[in-house]
Enzyme design. Structure first.
Site, PDB file in Angstrom:
ATOM      1  N   ASP A  70       6.185  -3.254  -9.604  1.00 22.30           N
ATOM      2  CA  ASP A  70       7.269  -2.501  -8.992  1.00 22.30           C
ATOM      3  C   ASP A  70       6.981  -2.246  -7.517  1.00 22.30           C
ATOM      4  O   ASP A  70       6.074  -1.484  -7.174  1.00 22.30           O
ATOM      5  CB  ASP A  70       7.440  -1.177  -9.740  1.00 22.30           C
ATOM      6  CG  ASP A  70       8.667  -0.397  -9.306  1.00 22.30           C
ATOM      7  OD1 ASP A  70       9.361  -0.855  -8.379  1.00 22.30           O
ATOM      8  OD2 ASP A  70       8.928   0.665  -9.878  1.00 22.30           O
TER       9      ASP A  70
ATOM     10  N   ASP B 217      13.292  -3.369  -3.982  1.00 28.38           N
ATOM     11  CA  ASP B 217      12.921  -2.688  -5.222  1.00 28.38           C
ATOM     12  C   ASP B 217      12.972  -3.648  -6.398  1.00 28.38           C
ATOM     13  O   ASP B 217      14.051  -4.005  -6.872  1.00 28.38           O
ATOM     14  CB  ASP B 217      13.862  -1.508  -5.462  1.00 28.38           C
ATOM     15  CG  ASP B 217      13.425  -0.633  -6.627  1.00 28.38           C
ATOM     16  OD1 ASP B 217      12.299  -0.831  -7.136  1.00 28.38           O
ATOM     17  OD2 ASP B 217      14.193   0.245  -7.034  1.00 28.38           O
TER      18      ASP B 217
END
Length: 312
Positions: free
Chosen positions: A285, A81
């Site tokens: 992201d 992440d």
């Protein structure tokens, strides 16, 4: 640059345009990533902290990697992440109803160091609470001869994970490997602030260059790749063009800071004739499959494509 898969590459410390650097052989490691099939039962990402820099619920697909913590190492399958900074896995204190998979057993690790510092992260659905500890952490496991290890890495051990991890699945995330800037860590505004995994590797010069790159492949299984300390040139042709990382408003201090991996979006090409000029921050992201833009920009794109003014 032509890609046979999506390549995400960034510098941990440098935030200005530079020429690409060829990492000497064996100065970096690569590891495979698993693409998990779509499901409604996955880890939910952190809720939005501002209108300009939202984080999104990765409800279609996620990319997983193996994480090894402790001595001897205990293996976990976690989400990568770039939109959050904390790395955490379930602790032995987390009830099986909330943490149905493997839990870290501190009694079985000779390198476990409790910090007696708590952390809490609220997600779009559910929350995680726990405490920080220092532990030996790496990504390739004990059998690898080319491993990169952080010997005393601060990690989160969750005591509760309400509505976060769903049971009954063959391959699913059992924690998070946070790759964002230290300012996004849960305790970044305290005296106990720490350097996340990649920043710790760079600060202690465990990796030769402060670089990581991610190749995301659409195929199922272990077809994608995370490279620490360099770039796998087999994943692309041509030359990489580096963009400056831009600051965002830190929600904890209300000041500009490096938080997400954000860059300036300069334009969107609609077709061969229309090139929409844009001046807007966007966040890279790995934790979401969606692309989000402002309503004004989306309306302009719709109008350019359909030649009609949006009605909604």
């Amino acid at each position: 640059m032509h890609l046979n898969s999506l390549l995400f590459s960034t510098l941990l410390l440098y935030t200005t345009c530079i020429h690409s650097y060829v990492i000497p052989k064996h100065d970096f490691i690569t590891l495979p990533l698993l693409k998990r099939l779509p499901s409604s039962s996955i880890i939910e990402k952190r809720a939005a902290t501002s209108e300009q820099s939202k984080l999104y619920n990765a409800d279609n697909v996620e990319y997983l990697t193996k994480l090894y913590i402790g001595t001897p190492p205990q293996e976990f399958l976690v989400s990568i992440d770039t939109g959050s900074a904390d790395t955490w896995v379930p602790s032995s204190e987390c009830p099986s109803s909330q943490c149905p998979y493997k839990r870290f057993d501190q009694e079985k690790s000779s390198t476990y160091q409790p910090l007696n510092i708590s952390f809490a992260i609220n997600y779009a659905q559910g929350s995680v609470h726990g405490s920080y500890a220092k532990e030996k952490m790496n990504l390739l496991g004990p059998e690898s001869t080319n491993n990169i290890t952080s010997p005393e890495q601060t990690i989160g051990l969750s005591h509760s994970a309400k509505e976060i991890i769903s049971g009954g699945m063959e391959m699913t995330s059992n924690g998070i490997l946070g790759l964002a800037f230290p300012a996004l860590a849960a305790n970044s505004d305290t005296l106990e602030a720490y350097k996340p995994f990649l920043f710790e590797l760079a600060a202690k010069k465990i990796i030769s260059q402060p670089v990581f790159s991610i190749s995301l492949n659409e195929k199922e299984g272990w077809q994608s790749e995370l490279t620490i300390g360099g770039i796998n040139r087999d994943k692309f042709t041509g030359e990489i063009r580096y963009l400056p990382v831009v600051k965002n408003v830190n929600p904890k201090t209300a000041e500009l800071d490096y938080t997400f991996w954000s860059v300036e979006l300069k334009g969107i090409q609609i077709d061969q004739k229309n090139n929409l000029k844009v001046n807007q921050k966007v966040t890279l992201d790995t934790g979401t499959t969606y692309s989000y833009l402002s309503k004004e920009l989306v309306d302009q794109i719709v109008q350019d494509v359909t030649q009609q003014k949006p009605t909604v």
